[in-house]
Scaffold this motif. Structure first.
Motif, PDB file in Angstrom:
ATOM      1  N   TRP A 137     -46.069 -34.047 -39.202  1.00 20.49           N
ATOM      2  CA  TRP A 137     -46.120 -32.579 -39.299  1.00 20.49           C
ATOM      3  C   TRP A 137     -47.093 -32.149 -40.394  1.00 20.49           C
ATOM      4  N   SER A 140     -50.668 -32.590 -39.278  1.00 21.12           N
ATOM      5  CA  SER A 140     -51.128 -31.770 -38.154  1.00 21.12           C
ATOM      6  C   SER A 140     -51.896 -30.535 -38.609  1.00 21.12           C
ATOM      7  N   GLU A 560     -43.248 -26.792 -34.755  1.00 22.74           N
ATOM      8  CA  GLU A 560     -44.419 -27.568 -35.176  1.00 22.74           C
ATOM      9  C   GLU A 560     -44.069 -29.044 -35.289  1.00 22.74           C
ATOM     10  N   ALA A 564     -45.845 -32.061 -33.241  1.00 23.36           N
ATOM     11  CA  ALA A 564     -46.623 -33.065 -33.964  1.00 23.36           C
ATOM     12  C   ALA A 564     -46.042 -34.468 -33.826  1.00 23.36           C
TER      13      ALA A 564
END
Length: 833
Positions: A137, A140, A560, A564
């Motif tokens: 994460w 990303s 998210e 990711a």
């Protein structure tokens, strides 16, 4: 062997299907798993009432996990909740949380970390998986150092927590269930053939679904799961995930149709129509009659009274108390008020809500003792007074009153100052020093807890009343907590020990269901039916409850994270689906009467918006249903005489409607009363003013003169001090303050400041008092300088010119007013040209 999935809306005969299967398999050691301890007690009674059922057991999911561990031979040592909190604190202390910021030091940080870790464990996410997901994460978004540091900090909390558990050789409740299931998967034959039935659940965590799959697919025993669900219904939108994840595992899925047979005949049409149409597109409207009622109140107290009156009406109509449920969205916020009001209206109530340990008499006194001994710098004099007021602590309770009087009247603020006041009355309180010097404060506190509990019952074969029983539960709670702390082996720091004990909750009595109305939150009634259900507090922001953002991983971050890394955690900030389901569960539990209650204002008369759920119900019912609501607003101080719910309320209503008794005219005191008056011949102007404003106030303050508890106010103390200093200056100067005499006046000021007794800032430190004296001195220097330059030049001939004090010299005669009234007083200063 198979998994049977039983689905259907409320009142679709799921209970008959599932509990029938349980009864049929009880002789083979079947296990019934229900959501809450309250459900467990209810179904245990129901099962025991059926003499044909032998050998079965009723458990919650943690109980099922312990049964799995016992059969699989898993012997993990599970942390108690208090021990887990200490492990969390130790984990936080060792983790670099600079990226999280100041919130890491807040009071709610420890439970927030515990909640995140429990969620990850229930989702079967290992620390390694979570660390990898958080790093993915962070990466990303490109090279963002702050994002990377934050990801490392959050992931480290989970990783370090598991390492600390491994170091201690312990597991928490979620990890215990997880590893017990692992052990069973390794040796599935150890379970045997005991069927398992899960009833009353509306949602399942990944850990619970894993238990179902393990028992059904790997062990091969019969598993029956009942879920309240109907495809396409808005009320069940938040429950679809659990159902659809179990559906592929099921060998048999029973979709049961809705049924109206459980409703009372007179209420069947309205209640069934509400269950079928709630949160759906508005269609046909029905007149509910008395089956669905609406209450409107002005403030929380009025709402509790209105509900209590209607509960009492149901009881008089023959409805058993254990067939009535009063549902509150939050027991901690409202249960105490409703219990108190229900009792005043003659209604017995049972409530499983917990009470903070510090709110019990024993807890308040024990924590006060702990703060006085172990955190004196942060404690105040009131803590010592609170300790002295523990029942049985002193043989004569008036001694505690005397200590408090000294503390308050002299402005004492510290524990040391309060101990000095207690010492003057013969109280040494050596136990404070003993606790402070103890090598094991937890063991010493346990001894004091037993001492304080036994103190009022020494040499008595006493039975405990309700209040004393609360203290008994508090004693059990604190002794268990202190034993848990000692079991970990490390000495807990004093401040952490106090914080931990202050956070304890004393469990309420488990409702027995006999002769008392149930006070409960929505999840506690979802697996049961009642003849009458009262849903209270239908306010915007209360029910439905607003979403609570997850402090570490907001919904945006969860999306998210899933994109990711593929790690999917449930969203937390969309509470609408959950709140809709809970309201549906409440509305569908009544078989005879459903009562909805809301407040149109708060206690101050400010408008309070009602819940949109009321409008959802109104859309299904006949026009005019809302206008038939019962109301008790702020202006309704008493009930209408015809509708008063109790004899006391009827008496109040009659008194309010009766003729007003005129206030007696104030006349002269009779001879006996006159002899009790302190000042019979001459009075002060202040006494006249007080009598004119309120004769009762005059009587209490001027004649009875009770001992005051509060110290002299800072303003009055400062004024008296300034007055005394100026009186000395003018008396010794003997002339006006001019440019020629101002220097001498300043010298006299210094002498007066040095010699005048200081009664300022009582209870505060010497540094603070000295600073206040310096401030007053500076003010007086400016005043003298201003008077010197004003050019008045009038010498003060009188300072404190008194009149009417016949027993003092010098004093002028009293001022005689019309009617023979004689007044006395004092004039601060008289200047004569």
């Amino acid at each position: 062997m198979a998994l049977t999935l039983v689905l259907g809306p409320a009142n679709s005969a799921k209970a008959a299907e599932v509990l029938g299967a349980y009864r049929a398999a009880a002789r083979r050691g079947a296990i019934l798993v229900v959501p809450t301890a309250l459900d467990r007690e209810h179904y245990r009674r129901e099962v025991l009432a059926d003499c044909a059922v032998l050998g079965g057991e009723v458990l919650t999911f943690p109980g099922l996990a312990r049964e799995v561990a016992r059969r699989a031979g898993y012997g993990g040592r599970m942390l108690a909740p208090l021990q887990r909190e200490l492990v969390l604190r130790a984990t936080i202390a060792r983790t670099d949380l600079a990226a999280i910021g100041a919130s890491a030091a807040s009071a709610g940080f420890v439970p927030a970390v515990g909640g995140l870790i429990a969620e990850l464990e229930r989702a079967l996410v290992t620390p390694q998986r979570f660390v990898a997901a958080m790093r993915a994460w962070a990466g990303s978004a490109g090279s963002d150092p702050e994002r990377g540091a934050y990801a490392d900090a959050v992931a480290s909390l989970y990783r370090e927590y598991i390492r600390e558990l491994d170091r201690l050789g312990r597991v928490d409740a979620e990890l215990f269930a997880w590893r017990a299931l692992d052990a069973l998967r390794a040796e599935p034959g150890r379970w045997g053939q005991a069927p398992v039935v899960l009833y009353g659940f509306d949602d399942l965590t990944a850990l619970e679904r894993d238990a179902i799959e393990t028992l059904a697919r790997i062990v091969g025993t019969e598993v029956t799961v009942s879920l309240t669900y109907e495809a396409g219904r808005a009320a069940f939108a938040g429950r679809a995930e659990a159902v659809e994840e179990l559906r592929p595992l099921a060998d048999r899925v029973l979709d049961l149709p809705a049924s109206s047979e459980h409703y009372a005949p007179a209420s069947q049409t309205a209640l069934y129509h509400l269950e079928r149409g709630l949160f759906e597109m508005a269609g046909e409207r029905v007149d509910p009659g008395s089956a669905i009622r609406l209450l409107e109140a002005g403030g929380e107290r009025a709402e509790a009274e209105l509900v209590a009156a209607h509960v009492a009406e149901r009881l008089r109509a023959g409805v058993p108390a254990d067939e009535i449920a009063v549902v509150l969205r939050s027991l901690s916020a409202s249960a105490a008020l409703f219990e108190r009001v229900l009792a005043q209206y003659g209604v017995a109530a049972q409530c499983p809500a917990s009470l903070p340990f510090e709110h019990t008499p024993l807890g308040s006194g024990l924590l006060a003792l702990a703060r006085c001994a172990l955190a004196e710098a942060d404690a105040g004099a009131d803590e010592l007074v609170r300790y002295l007021r523990v029942p049985g602590m002193l043989a004569r309770r008036e001694v505690a009153d005397a200590v408090e009087t000294i503390v308050r009247a002299t402005g004492v603020r510290t524990v040391a100052g309060a101990r000095e006041a207690a010492a003057k009355l013969g109280l040494d309180l050596e136990e404070i020093d003993a606790l402070r010097e103890a090598t094991d404060p937890a063991a010493e506190l346990a001894r004091h807890a037993r001492r304080l509990f036994a103190a009022p019952r020494r040499r008595q074969a006493a039975t405990l009343d309700a209040a004393e029983e609360l203290d008994a539960r508090a004693l059990t709670t604190v002794l268990g907590a202190l034993a848990e702390l000692s079991e970990l082996g490390d000495v807990v720091p004093a401040r952490e020990l106090i914080e931990t004990l202050a956070a304890l909750e004393v469990r309420g009595q488990t409702p027995t269901g006999a002769g008392a109305v149930l006070l409960a939150e929505p999840p506690a009634i979802r697996a049961r039916r009642f003849r009458a259900v009262f849903v209270c507090g239908l306010q915007e922001g209360e029910f439905p409850r607003p979403p609570m953002p997850e402090p570490f991983l907001s919904d945006e971050r969860r999306w998210e994270l899933a994109a990711a890394s593929g790690l999917r955690l449930r969203p937390r900030e969309d509470a609408v689906a959950t709140e809709r389901y809970l309201f549906y569960a409440c509305a569908s539990r009544a078989t005879e009467t459903l009562v909805l209650s809301y407040r149109s204002s708060d206690e101050e008369g400010n408008p309070a918006p009602r819940s949109p759920f009321v409008a959802d119900v109104a859309d299904l019912l006949a026009e005019g249903w809302e206008e038939r609501r019962a109301r008790r607003l702020l202006a309704n101080v008493v009930w209408p005489a015809a509708g008063a719910p109790t004899a006391r309320e009827r008496a109040r209503a009659r008194a309010a409607a009766g003729p007003r008794i005129p206030a007696p005219a104030l006349g002269p005191l009779d001879p006996v009363a006159f002899t009790r008056v302190r000042h019979r011949e001459v009075v002060s102007a202040g006494a006249l003013e007080s009598y004119a404003a309120c004769p009762v106030k005059w009587l209490v303050e001027r004649e009875l003169r009770p001992q005051r508890l509060e110290p002299e106010s800072d303003g009055i103390a400062r004024g008296n001090y300034v007055h005394g200093v100026l009186e000395r200056i003018f008396a010794e100067l003997g002339t006006a303050v001019t440019e020629r005499t101002v220097e001498r006046a300043q010298e006299l000021l210094e002498l007066a400041i040095a010699e005048e007794p200081v009664r300022l800032a009582r209870g505060r430190g010497s540094t603070e008092r000295a600073a206040l004296v310096r401030e007053i001195e500076a003010d007086l220097r400016r005043y003298l300088a201003q008077e010197a330059t004003a050019g008045w030049g009038w010498p003060p001939r009188h300072v404190e010119l008194r009149f009417g004090f016949h027993d003092e010299r010098p004093s002028l005669p009293p001022l005689e007013l019309a009617g023979g009234l004689r007044v006395r007083g004092a004039i601060d200063r008289v200047d004569i040209d």
